[in-house]
Motif scaffolding. Structure first.
Motif, mmCIF file in Angstrom:
data_model
loop_
_atom_site.group_PDB
_atom_site.id
_atom_site.type_symbol
_atom_site.label_atom_id
_atom_site.label_comp_id
_atom_site.label_asym_id
_atom_site.label_seq_id
_atom_site.Cartn_x
_atom_site.Cartn_y
_atom_site.Cartn_z
ATOM 1 N N SER A 78 0.846 -1.199 0.000
ATOM 2 C CA SER A 78 0.000 0.000 0.000
ATOM 3 C C SER A 78 0.879 1.244 0.000
ATOM 4 C CB SER A 78 -0.921 0.004 1.228
ATOM 5 O OG SER A 78 -0.143 0.084 2.403
ATOM 6 N N ARG A 79 0.389 2.283 -0.617
ATOM 7 C CA ARG A 79 1.154 3.520 -0.674
ATOM 8 C C ARG A 79 1.187 4.225 0.673
ATOM 9 N NH1 ARG A 79 -0.776 6.360 -6.347
ATOM 10 N NH2 ARG A 79 -0.087 4.687 -7.759
ATOM 11 N N GLY A 80 0.035 4.182 1.371
ATOM 12 C CA GLY A 80 -0.027 4.798 2.694
ATOM 13 C C GLY A 80 0.151 6.304 2.609
ATOM 14 N N ALA A 81 0.525 6.872 3.722
ATOM 15 C CA ALA A 81 0.736 8.316 3.793
ATOM 16 C C ALA A 81 2.201 8.631 3.546
ATOM 17 C CB ALA A 81 0.308 8.827 5.178
ATOM 18 N N PRO A 82 2.514 9.867 3.218
ATOM 19 C CA PRO A 82 3.913 10.228 3.047
ATOM 20 C C PRO A 82 4.709 9.910 4.303
ATOM 21 C CG PRO A 82 2.458 12.001 2.309
ATOM 22 C CD PRO A 82 1.600 10.989 2.994
ATOM 23 N N SER A 83 5.864 9.352 4.112
ATOM 24 C CA SER A 83 6.691 8.958 5.249
ATOM 25 C C SER A 83 7.502 10.153 5.730
ATOM 26 C CB SER A 83 7.635 7.818 4.831
ATOM 27 O OG SER A 83 8.458 7.454 5.908
ATOM 28 N N TRP A 84 7.205 10.602 6.950
ATOM 29 C CA TRP A 84 7.938 11.713 7.533
ATOM 30 C C TRP A 84 9.190 11.218 8.225
ATOM 31 C CZ3 TRP A 84 3.401 14.688 10.312
ATOM 32 C CH2 TRP A 84 2.587 15.268 9.323
ATOM 33 N N ARG A 85 10.174 12.067 8.223
ATOM 34 C CA ARG A 85 11.368 11.741 8.986
ATOM 35 C C ARG A 85 11.047 11.803 10.474
ATOM 36 N NH1 ARG A 85 16.117 15.222 5.885
ATOM 37 N NH2 ARG A 85 16.010 14.085 3.886
ATOM 38 N N PRO A 86 11.751 11.015 11.277
ATOM 39 C CA PRO A 86 11.473 11.024 12.723
ATOM 40 C C PRO A 86 11.535 12.409 13.331
ATOM 41 C CG PRO A 86 12.907 9.188 12.149
ATOM 42 C CD PRO A 86 12.757 10.005 10.902
ATOM 43 N N LEU A 91 8.714 16.855 15.901
ATOM 44 C CA LEU A 91 8.463 18.294 15.875
ATOM 45 C C LEU A 91 6.960 18.564 15.838
ATOM 46 C CD1 LEU A 91 9.699 21.135 15.716
ATOM 47 C CD2 LEU A 91 9.647 20.911 13.213
ATOM 48 N N VAL A 92 6.245 17.806 15.010
ATOM 49 C CA VAL A 92 4.790 17.967 14.926
ATOM 50 C C VAL A 92 4.141 17.596 16.257
ATOM 51 C CG1 VAL A 92 2.693 17.124 13.810
ATOM 52 C CG2 VAL A 92 4.720 17.622 12.438
ATOM 53 N N ALA A 93 4.586 16.482 16.865
ATOM 54 C CA ALA A 93 4.019 16.041 18.144
ATOM 55 C C ALA A 93 4.251 17.084 19.237
ATOM 56 C CB ALA A 93 4.624 14.697 18.555
ATOM 57 N N THR A 94 5.439 17.659 19.248
ATOM 58 C CA THR A 94 5.727 18.707 20.232
ATOM 59 C C THR A 94 4.871 19.933 19.979
ATOM 60 O OG1 THR A 94 8.015 17.921 20.408
ATOM 61 C CG2 THR A 94 7.546 20.133 21.236
ATOM 62 N N GLY A 95 4.716 20.278 18.694
ATOM 63 C CA GLY A 95 3.883 21.423 18.353
ATOM 64 C C GLY A 95 2.429 21.230 18.755
ATOM 65 N N THR A 96 1.881 20.051 18.475
ATOM 66 C CA THR A 96 0.487 19.804 18.869
ATOM 67 C C THR A 96 0.336 19.813 20.387
ATOM 68 O OG1 THR A 96 0.903 17.408 18.729
ATOM 69 C CG2 THR A 96 -0.066 18.478 16.791
ATOM 70 N N SER A 189 1.506 11.149 25.979
ATOM 71 C CA SER A 189 0.500 10.288 25.349
ATOM 72 C C SER A 189 0.946 9.894 23.946
ATOM 73 C CB SER A 189 -0.852 11.013 25.294
ATOM 74 O OG SER A 189 -1.309 11.329 26.592
ATOM 75 N N PHE A 190 1.524 10.841 23.237
ATOM 76 C CA PHE A 190 2.046 10.536 21.901
ATOM 77 C C PHE A 190 3.159 9.493 21.986
ATOM 78 C CE2 PHE A 190 5.185 11.185 18.575
ATOM 79 C CZ PHE A 190 4.410 11.157 17.430
ATOM 80 N N VAL A 191 4.074 9.672 22.921
ATOM 81 C CA VAL A 191 5.182 8.723 23.078
ATOM 82 C C VAL A 191 4.654 7.325 23.372
ATOM 83 C CG1 VAL A 191 7.185 8.131 24.489
ATOM 84 C CG2 VAL A 191 6.780 10.509 23.849
ATOM 85 N N ALA A 199 2.752 6.957 14.497
ATOM 86 C CA ALA A 199 2.514 8.373 14.736
ATOM 87 C C ALA A 199 1.074 8.774 14.458
ATOM 88 C CB ALA A 199 3.466 9.204 13.877
ATOM 89 N N ALA A 200 0.464 8.233 13.398
ATOM 90 C CA ALA A 200 -0.895 8.650 13.035
ATOM 91 C C ALA A 200 -1.875 8.359 14.167
ATOM 92 C CB ALA A 200 -1.330 7.945 11.748
ATOM 93 N N VAL A 201 -1.834 7.151 14.698
ATOM 94 C CA VAL A 201 -2.728 6.796 15.806
ATOM 95 C C VAL A 201 -2.371 7.600 17.052
ATOM 96 C CG1 VAL A 201 -3.543 4.901 17.270
ATOM 97 C CG2 VAL A 201 -3.057 4.489 14.857
ATOM 98 N N ALA A 202 -1.091 7.878 17.246
ATOM 99 C CA ALA A 202 -0.665 8.657 18.409
ATOM 100 C C ALA A 202 -1.224 10.075 18.356
ATOM 101 C CB ALA A 202 0.854 8.685 18.489
#
Length: 552
Positions: A78-86, A91-96, A189-191, A199-202
């Protein structure tokens, strides 16, 4: 990089004991939800049952959709979502997390009000100590009876130093502190969830935590719930990491850190004592059937963790006494209620101002009757009171009462918001501008949309419990799940045994959200079928057959 909970081979004794813990916890959650839906015991407001059921249904459908979407994204090919670098993911998790903490404070500011009960008493004590440097006779008697609130006095003093001597400045600083704690909890909670589900479910787990915690009216109250929550969640995250570590040195370090976190939480609030007991029980279960060499290693790890807990708790309490300017030696420990007093309180039924029954909540009559007692007299009075209650209720009466108490505690997705004292009165609100009135309309019992908001939120909470409960009933034993489930079982036991109300569960909501995100309540095939039925599709969507010249 993510993974399922490792299915390492466990000895039969450990696997059986661990499976029993997961099954018992799951059964309690499922039966609780079913009982709440059939015969609710609303705590401090009357929920709209239709909207509660709607909230449950919508939440379960969304959970099915998200689960199936996440499954398809990780399918081979499956193509799935774009793969982000860790780095981008974190950075996104910290921002949210930061945005969530900020939004929580912005929602709390319009709810500033003249709070009562222990929060107000401690605020007054802090102001008294800061201005006069001495405790009044009332403050001395109060802290002698409830020494667990000395750390709250210390936190109030710190907020007063930063915000200035005025009540408004202290209040504002404490609300910002609640927001900082919320941001930490969202990141933790994300961790926790990313470790198992990616990450998506987190990110979804973060959103659920924000709805239940960040949007809660408790954000506007300067109390111990948010500081304790950050350390409880951190302790569970560290404990999970310890079970996954293969290196003994790193494992010991993680266990020490987890025990230190729960010690700080225990110093701030008494309920995390149940998590300390949960970690101890998990160690005993892991030790079952182990070799002598493994038992020695476990004993060393347990001893080091226990020492870390004891030393951290003592150091935290000593520091709190110094900052609060309330040394324990200055208090009268003979006035502190014994355990039997709290158990007797937990078996009593009281009535709210509106006449609604409260099961095992604060009992002002017991407080009044025992106010002048201390030492042996207080202990004897408490034991006699407990004995009379048990004899009057009988075994079946106790069981029936505990079922009602469990429903009362766990059937409230607002976690007893506005239920303490006279906090529900609209006249206590201090903000009256346009934005404040909009927020209050959905966040305060006097608001036109509060019952709808509270009912839907309770539906989300019950759906979460049902999802986690069914998932635990299906799950096989892993040590990661064990150290997540046992604290949930522990707080359930605590609230059943001692005084309790749904506010006591508040610090454990992130752990329960994480547990629900980790388990899988439905087999993959059944999940697909359920999603097709919900979406109205009778046939599964299959990709077109490859052009091979043969029927496929």
């Amino acid at each position: 990089m993510t993974s399922e909970p490792r299915a390492s081979p466990y000895c039969p004794a450990e696997a059986a004991a661990g499976r029993a813990v997961l099954s018992v916890t799951g059964a309690i959650l499922v039966l609780t939800v079913l009982t709440v839906l059939v015969r609710p015991h609303n705590p401090n407001i009357e929920y709209a049952r239709l909207w509660v059921v709607t909230g449950v249904g919508v939440s379960l459908v969304l959970a099915l959709v998200l689960t199936e979407t996440a499954r398809r994204r990780v399918q081979p090919g499956s193509r799935g979502a774009p793969s982000w670098r860790p780095g981008v993911t974190w950075l996104v998790a910290t921002g949210t997390s930061v945005l969530g903490g900020t939004a929580g404070v912005l929602l709390a500011m319009p709810l500033r009000y003249e709070y009562g009960w222990d929060a107000a008493v401690v605020t007054d004590i802090s102001e008294e100590v800061s201005s006069d440097g001495v405790l009044s006779s009332y403050a001395h008697d109060y802290l002698s009876r409830y020494p667990n609130n000395v750390p709250l006095v210390a936190m109030m003093n710190l907020a007063r130093r930063i915000g200035g001597p005025s009540h408004e400045g202290t209040y504002d600083v404490y609300l910002v502190a609640n927001g900082l704690c919320l941001a930490v909890v969202l990141l933790l909670s994300f961790v926790l969830v990313r470790t198992f589900r990616g990450a998506a479910v987190a990110y979804v787990a973060q959103a659920v935590v924000f709805v239940l915690i960040g949007c809660s009216p408790w954000m506007a109250v300067p109390y111990t719930d948010f500081p304790a929550m950050a350390f409880v969640t951190g302790a569970v995250v560290l404990a999970v990491a310890a079970t996954r570590s293969r290196r003994i040195g790193r494992r010991v370090g993680l266990v020490v850190a987890a025990c230190a976190c729960i010690a700080v939480a225990f110093a701030i609030k008494s309920t995390p004592a149940s998590t300390a007991a949960a970690f101890l029980v998990s160690g005993v279960i892991v030790a079952l059937g182990q070799s002598r060499r493994a038992l020695i290693r476990l004993a060393i790890v347990g001893a080091v963790g226990g020492a870390a807990f004891a030393l951290t708790a003592m150091a935290t309490l000593a520091g709190a006494e110094r900052v609060a300017h309330v040394p324990r030696t200055a208090l009268d420990s003979s006035r502190t209620a014994p355990v039997s007093w709290w158990i007797a309180n937990g078996l009593s039924t009281t009535r709210s101002i509106s006449g609604r029954p409260y099961y095992g909540a604060y009992n002002p009559q017991m407080v009044k009757e025992s106010m002048g007692l201390s030492g042996d007299r207080l202990r004897a009075w408490s034991e006699q009171r407990l004995t009379r209650q048990l004899e009057a209720m009988g075994a079946t009466g106790v069981v029936a009462f505990e079922v009602r108490k469990q429903t009362f505690n766990w059937g409230d997705g607002m976690f007893f918001a506005w239920g303490e004292g006279y906090d529900f009165q609209a006249s206590r609100l201090q903000e009256h501008d346009g934005f404040a009135k909009v927020v209050q309309s959905v966040q305060h019992p006097s608001g036109s949309d509060y019952v709808l908001r509270a009912s839907l939120t309770t539906g989300l909470w019950l759906a979460l419990l049902l999802w986690a409960g069914v998932g635990l009933l299906r799950a096989r034993h892993t040590r990661e799940l064990l150290v997540m489930a046992l604290p949930v079982l522990g707080i359930a036991a605590f609230t059943l045994l001692f005084q309790g109300r749904s506010r006591y569960l508040f610090a454990y909501v992130p752990v329960i959200v994480g547990l629900a995100a980790v388990v899988r309540p439905l087999p993959t095939a059944l999940s697909r079928t359920s999603l097709r039925l919900v979406s109205g599709r009778t046939q599964p969507h299959e990709p077109p057959a490859p052009a091979t010249g043969r029927s496929v």
